[in-house]
Design a protein around this motif. Structure first.
Motif, mmCIF file in Angstrom:
data_model
loop_
_atom_site.group_PDB
_atom_site.id
_atom_site.type_symbol
_atom_site.label_atom_id
_atom_site.label_comp_id
_atom_site.label_asym_id
_atom_site.label_seq_id
_atom_site.Cartn_x
_atom_site.Cartn_y
_atom_site.Cartn_z
ATOM 1 N N ILE A 1 17.004 -18.000 41.980
ATOM 2 C CA ILE A 1 17.584 -16.913 42.792
ATOM 3 C C ILE A 1 18.522 -17.470 43.866
ATOM 4 O O ILE A 1 19.516 -16.847 44.205
ATOM 5 C CB ILE A 1 16.472 -16.041 43.431
ATOM 6 C CG1 ILE A 1 15.608 -15.385 42.346
ATOM 7 C CG2 ILE A 1 17.078 -14.957 44.346
ATOM 8 C CD1 ILE A 1 14.350 -14.693 42.870
ATOM 9 N N ASN A 2 18.203 -18.650 44.405
ATOM 10 C CA ASN A 2 19.135 -19.211 45.406
ATOM 11 C C ASN A 2 19.909 -20.426 44.859
ATOM 12 O O ASN A 2 20.451 -21.223 45.612
ATOM 13 C CB ASN A 2 18.423 -19.529 46.730
ATOM 14 C CG ASN A 2 17.346 -20.579 46.591
ATOM 15 O OD1 ASN A 2 17.154 -21.154 45.515
ATOM 16 N ND2 ASN A 2 16.628 -20.838 47.678
ATOM 17 N N ARG A 3 19.921 -20.536 43.544
ATOM 18 C CA ARG A 3 20.704 -21.545 42.846
ATOM 19 C C ARG A 3 20.294 -22.975 43.165
ATOM 20 O O ARG A 3 21.101 -23.901 43.052
ATOM 21 C CB ARG A 3 22.208 -21.353 43.076
ATOM 22 C CG ARG A 3 22.720 -20.047 42.470
ATOM 23 C CD ARG A 3 24.229 -19.967 42.423
ATOM 24 N NE ARG A 3 24.835 -20.991 41.557
ATOM 25 C CZ ARG A 3 26.156 -21.154 41.414
ATOM 26 N NH1 ARG A 3 26.996 -20.357 42.072
ATOM 27 N NH2 ARG A 3 26.640 -22.097 40.642
ATOM 28 N N LEU A 4 19.033 -23.165 43.542
ATOM 29 C CA LEU A 4 18.530 -24.540 43.615
ATOM 30 C C LEU A 4 18.320 -25.027 42.184
ATOM 31 O O LEU A 4 18.303 -26.223 41.916
ATOM 32 C CB LEU A 4 17.220 -24.604 44.407
ATOM 33 C CG LEU A 4 17.377 -24.444 45.922
ATOM 34 C CD1 LEU A 4 16.017 -24.318 46.595
ATOM 35 C CD2 LEU A 4 18.159 -25.617 46.518
ATOM 36 N N ILE A 5 18.136 -24.083 41.264
ATOM 37 C CA ILE A 5 18.084 -24.381 39.832
ATOM 38 C C ILE A 5 19.032 -23.407 39.131
ATOM 39 O O ILE A 5 19.055 -22.216 39.463
ATOM 40 C CB ILE A 5 16.645 -24.229 39.274
ATOM 41 C CG1 ILE A 5 15.725 -25.307 39.873
ATOM 42 C CG2 ILE A 5 16.629 -24.295 37.751
ATOM 43 C CD1 ILE A 5 14.267 -25.221 39.420
ATOM 44 N N GLU A 6 19.815 -23.929 38.202
ATOM 45 C CA GLU A 6 20.736 -23.073 37.443
ATOM 46 C C GLU A 6 20.103 -22.668 36.121
ATOM 47 O O GLU A 6 19.516 -23.510 35.436
ATOM 48 C CB GLU A 6 22.032 -23.840 37.144
ATOM 49 C CG GLU A 6 22.808 -24.279 38.363
ATOM 50 C CD GLU A 6 23.425 -23.113 39.144
ATOM 51 O OE1 GLU A 6 23.531 -21.992 38.602
ATOM 52 O OE2 GLU A 6 23.803 -23.350 40.309
ATOM 53 N N PRO B 1 26.943 -21.718 46.120
ATOM 54 C CA PRO B 1 25.510 -21.901 46.368
ATOM 55 C C PRO B 1 25.159 -22.048 47.847
ATOM 56 O O PRO B 1 24.140 -21.528 48.294
ATOM 57 C CB PRO B 1 25.167 -23.181 45.608
ATOM 58 C CG PRO B 1 26.237 -23.350 44.602
ATOM 59 C CD PRO B 1 27.466 -22.705 45.147
ATOM 60 N N VAL B 2 25.993 -22.764 48.594
ATOM 61 C CA VAL B 2 25.693 -22.968 50.014
ATOM 62 C C VAL B 2 25.775 -21.629 50.755
ATOM 63 O O VAL B 2 24.898 -21.282 51.562
ATOM 64 C CB VAL B 2 26.643 -24.014 50.637
ATOM 65 C CG1 VAL B 2 26.387 -24.148 52.126
ATOM 66 C CG2 VAL B 2 26.448 -25.355 49.945
ATOM 67 N N GLU B 3 26.807 -20.861 50.443
ATOM 68 C CA GLU B 3 26.945 -19.521 51.024
ATOM 69 C C GLU B 3 25.735 -18.663 50.674
ATOM 70 O O GLU B 3 25.138 -17.998 51.528
ATOM 71 C CB GLU B 3 28.202 -18.829 50.458
ATOM 72 C CG GLU B 3 29.492 -19.285 51.089
ATOM 73 C CD GLU B 3 29.495 -18.990 52.584
ATOM 74 O OE1 GLU B 3 29.206 -17.827 52.945
ATOM 75 O OE2 GLU B 3 29.749 -19.920 53.372
ATOM 76 N N LEU B 4 25.390 -18.694 49.392
ATOM 77 C CA LEU B 4 24.277 -17.885 48.890
ATOM 78 C C LEU B 4 23.004 -18.209 49.653
ATOM 79 O O LEU B 4 22.279 -17.323 50.100
ATOM 80 C CB LEU B 4 24.088 -18.164 47.396
ATOM 81 C CG LEU B 4 22.983 -17.373 46.692
ATOM 82 C CD1 LEU B 4 23.369 -15.899 46.558
ATOM 83 C CD2 LEU B 4 22.689 -17.963 45.307
ATOM 84 N N ARG B 5 22.746 -19.510 49.837
ATOM 85 C CA ARG B 5 21.505 -19.931 50.490
ATOM 86 C C ARG B 5 21.460 -19.543 51.960
ATOM 87 O O ARG B 5 20.391 -19.336 52.508
ATOM 88 C CB ARG B 5 21.311 -21.442 50.332
ATOM 89 C CG ARG B 5 20.619 -21.780 49.029
ATOM 90 C CD ARG B 5 20.640 -23.256 48.725
ATOM 91 N NE ARG B 5 21.116 -23.448 47.356
ATOM 92 C CZ ARG B 5 21.769 -24.518 46.933
ATOM 93 N NH1 ARG B 5 22.039 -25.506 47.768
ATOM 94 N NH2 ARG B 5 22.159 -24.595 45.687
ATOM 95 N N ARG B 6 22.610 -19.430 52.568
ATOM 96 C CA ARG B 6 22.621 -18.981 53.968
ATOM 97 C C ARG B 6 22.255 -17.506 54.087
ATOM 98 O O ARG B 6 21.833 -17.042 55.129
ATOM 99 C CB ARG B 6 24.006 -19.205 54.571
ATOM 100 C CG ARG B 6 24.212 -20.649 54.940
ATOM 101 C CD ARG B 6 25.481 -20.835 55.719
ATOM 102 N NE ARG B 6 25.737 -22.258 55.896
ATOM 103 C CZ ARG B 6 26.883 -22.757 56.311
ATOM 104 N NH1 ARG B 6 27.884 -21.949 56.600
ATOM 105 N NH2 ARG B 6 27.024 -24.056 56.452
ATOM 106 N N ILE C 1 14.256 -12.763 51.236
ATOM 107 C CA ILE C 1 13.515 -13.969 51.606
ATOM 108 C C ILE C 1 12.688 -14.416 50.400
ATOM 109 O O ILE C 1 11.989 -13.609 49.787
ATOM 110 C CB ILE C 1 12.585 -13.705 52.807
ATOM 111 C CG1 ILE C 1 13.401 -13.203 54.000
ATOM 112 C CG2 ILE C 1 11.819 -14.971 53.194
ATOM 113 C CD1 ILE C 1 12.555 -12.683 55.131
ATOM 114 N N LEU C 2 12.803 -15.691 50.071
ATOM 115 C CA LEU C 2 12.016 -16.276 48.990
ATOM 116 C C LEU C 2 10.910 -17.112 49.602
ATOM 117 O O LEU C 2 11.162 -17.910 50.516
ATOM 118 C CB LEU C 2 12.893 -17.165 48.105
ATOM 119 C CG LEU C 2 14.217 -16.562 47.620
ATOM 120 C CD1 LEU C 2 14.990 -17.594 46.797
ATOM 121 C CD2 LEU C 2 13.970 -15.289 46.818
ATOM 122 N N MET C 3 9.702 -16.936 49.127
ATOM 123 C CA MET C 3 8.586 -17.697 49.692
ATOM 124 C C MET C 3 7.786 -18.306 48.545
ATOM 125 O O MET C 3 7.320 -17.605 47.658
ATOM 126 C CB MET C 3 7.701 -16.765 50.534
ATOM 127 C CG MET C 3 8.494 -16.011 51.594
ATOM 128 S SD MET C 3 7.460 -14.993 52.674
ATOM 129 C CE MET C 3 7.105 -16.167 53.948
#
Ligand SMILES: Nc1ncnc2c1ncn2[C@@H]1O[C@H](COP(=O)(O)OP(=O)(O)O)[C@@H](O)[C@H]1O
Ligand SMILES: [Mg+2]
Length: 383
Positions: A50-55, A73-78, A160-162
Motif C-alpha cells: 500500500i505504501n510501495r515498500l513492496i511492489e 513512493p516518497v510522496e506516497l509515504r508522506r 495509517i498502516l499499522m
C-alpha cells in the motif's frame, strides 16, 4: 462509499514463489480494517504494497482512486502514516522532534509543528510538559509505541498502516493502546489498516476483519458476522471455539448448574450471615426438610433485617424469584438473570425440589467452554 484503498487482482511473488495470490480487497474511507491470519500468510507483504515498500508483481492498487504506481513512493509515504512493532524512533532526536519530523520535511513551520506534537502527545495520554523534551531511551516500550502512533498522525494522513504495532507490549499497555486507537479512529475518521495475528485484538478494534491464509482472503466481514458465521473450519479455528456467539447456541443450561448453599427456613439471620461468610457466597436458597425450594435469601436482605431479633430465613426470603428447570434454553435464562437482581436463580425439578443454582458467572463460563477467561465478579460467586 468512497474507497480509500483498493486492490485489484494483486499478486506478489518472491523469487518466483507466489506469496500473495490474486488479491481483491476494497477498504472504505474511515474504516479500521484488520488483516489477520497465521504467521507467513502475507499480511505484512500486503500492507507494504500500500505504501510501495513492496511492489506488486501484477495487479493494481489504488489509493483514493489513484493508481499508486503513478505516485512517487516518497510522496506516497508522506501521505500515509506507518507504525510498526519496532517503532524506530530516532535516538538522537527528542520526542517532540521525532513527532515533528515528517511535517518539518514537508516544510511546515517549526512553531506549528511543536504545537501539533504537544497536542498529539496529549491525545496519546502523555503529558507534553514531561515527555516532549525527553529522548526515546528514557521512555518505556508502551510510551515509545504511543509516540510512534503520534508520529504517524503528525502529518495528518488520511491513511495509517499499522503492522502488529502493539504485539511486543505488555497486556495492559496493549489494551490501553487498542482503546486509544479505537477512540482516535472514531474521532478522526482515519482509514486504518491494522495487521495483527491476535483475534481478540481484531475483534476489539475492527470495523472489518480480513482473514488471510496462504496469501488469499478467506473471509472479509464485520466482527459480528465473523463470530456468528465463520466461513470454514480455518476461520472457525482461528476465531476459536471459546467464542460465545457459537457456543451459546449449543450450550444447555444443565452445564451451568452449580451446587447451591441452602438454609432451612427457621434459621436466624445471624446464622444466615455466618453461612454466607464461611461458604463465601452472597446468597442462600431456602429449602424445606424434603429439599423443596421455598425462596432466596441474599446478603442485602439479611443485612437490612439484622436489627430484627426474631427474623429468620423464612421471614426475609424472597419467594418471588423465578425458578428454572433443567432443559430450559440458555437465552431466556440469561434474560431472567439480567432482570433479577440476585445474580443467581434456583434450579428445581418437576416436584419443586432444588437441584442447584445457575449464576451469572456459571452461565458466562458455559458460553466460553474451553476456558476462555471469565473474571467472575466476586458478588457472583456460586451459591
Ligand atoms: N523480501 C522477501 N523475500 C523473500 N520472501 C519473502 C520476503 N518477504 C516476505 N517473504 C515471504 O513471504 C511470506 C509472507 O510474509 P509476510 O507477508 O511477512 O507474512 P506475515 O506478515 O503474514 O507473517 C513468508 O513466507 C515470507 O518468508
Ligand atoms: Mg508480518
Amino acid at each position: 462509499m468512497a474507497k480509500a484503498i483498493e486492490f485489484i487482482s494483486v499478486c506478489k511473488d518472491f523469487n518466483g514463489k507466489g506469496i500473495v495470490h490474486d488479491l481483491n480487497l476494497s477498504i472504505e474511507k474511515g474504516n479500521l480494517v484488520t488483516l489477520i491470519g497465521p504467521s507467513g500468510c502475507g499480511k505484512t507483504t500486503t500492507l507494504k504494497m500500500i505504501n510501495r515498500l513492496i511492489e506488486p508483481t501484477s495487479g493494481t492498487i489504488s489509493v483514493h482512486g489513484v493508481d499508486i504506481s503513478r505516485i512517487d513512493p516518497v510522496e506516497l509515504r508522506r501521505e500515509i502514516g506507518y507504525v510498526i512493532q519496532q517503532i524506530g524512533l530516532f535516538p538522537h532526536l527528542t520526542i517532540e522532534e521525532n513527532i515533528s519530523l515528517v511535517p518539518r520535511m514537508k516544510g511546515q513551520r517549526k512553531d506549528v509543528c511543536v504545537k501539533r506534537a504537544y497536542e498529539l502527545l496529549d491525545v496519546m495520554g502523555m503529558d507534553p510538559a514531561v515527555f516532549a523534551s525527553r529522548y526515546p531511551k528514557e521512555l518505556s516500550g508502551g510510551q515509545q509505541q504511543r509516540v510512534g502512533v503520534a508520529r504517524a498522525l503528525a502529518a495528518d494522513p488520511e491513511i495509517i498502516l499499522m503492522d502488529e504495532p502493539f504485539s511486543a507490549l505488555d497486556p495492559i499497555s496493549r489494551e490501553q493502546l487498542q482503546d486509544e486507537i479505537a477512540k482516535l479512529q472514531a474521532e478522526l475518521q482515519k482509514t486504518i489498516v491494522f495487521v495483527t495475528h491476535d483475534m481478540d485484538e481484531a475483534l476489539k478494534i475492527a470495523d472489518q476483519i480480513v482473514l488471510m491464509q496462504h496469501g488469499k482472503i478467506i473471509q472479509q466481514d464485520v466482527p459480528e458476522q465473523i463470530l456468528r458465521h465463520p466461513k470454514n473450519d480455518f476461520v472457525r479455528q482461528f476465531v476459536g471455539e471459546k467464542r460465545f456467539a457459537q457456543a451459546a447456541t449449543r450450550a444447555t443450561i444443565e452445564d451451568a448448574i452449580v451446587q447451591a448453599v441452602t438454609v432451612r427456613p427457621h434459621r436466624g439471620i445471624a446464622e444466615c450471615i455466618q453461612l454466607m461468610r464461611t461458604r463465601r457466597v452472597n446468597g442462600l436458597i431456602v429449602t424445606d426438610r424434603s429439599g423443596r425450594y421455598l425462596g432466596v435469601v441474599d446478603a442485602m436482605r439479611v443485612l437490612g433485617s439484622f436489627a430484627d431479633e426474631g427474623a429468620t430465613a423464612a421471614t426475609v426470603m424472597d419467594a418471588s424469584v423465578p425458578v428454572i428447570q433443567p432443559g430450559t434454553d440458555v437465552a431466556p435464562v440469561i434474560a431472567l438473570l439480567q432482570a433479577d437482581g440476585h445474580g443467581f436463580l434456583p434450579v428445581v425439578d418437576g416436584e419443586e425440589r432444588l437441584l442447584g443454582a445457575v449464576t451469572r458467572g456459571s452461565v458466562l463460563k458455559l458460553m466460553t467452554p474451553t476456558g476462555g477467561e471469565v473474571h467472575e465478579d466476586a458478588a457472583m460467586a456460586s451459591v
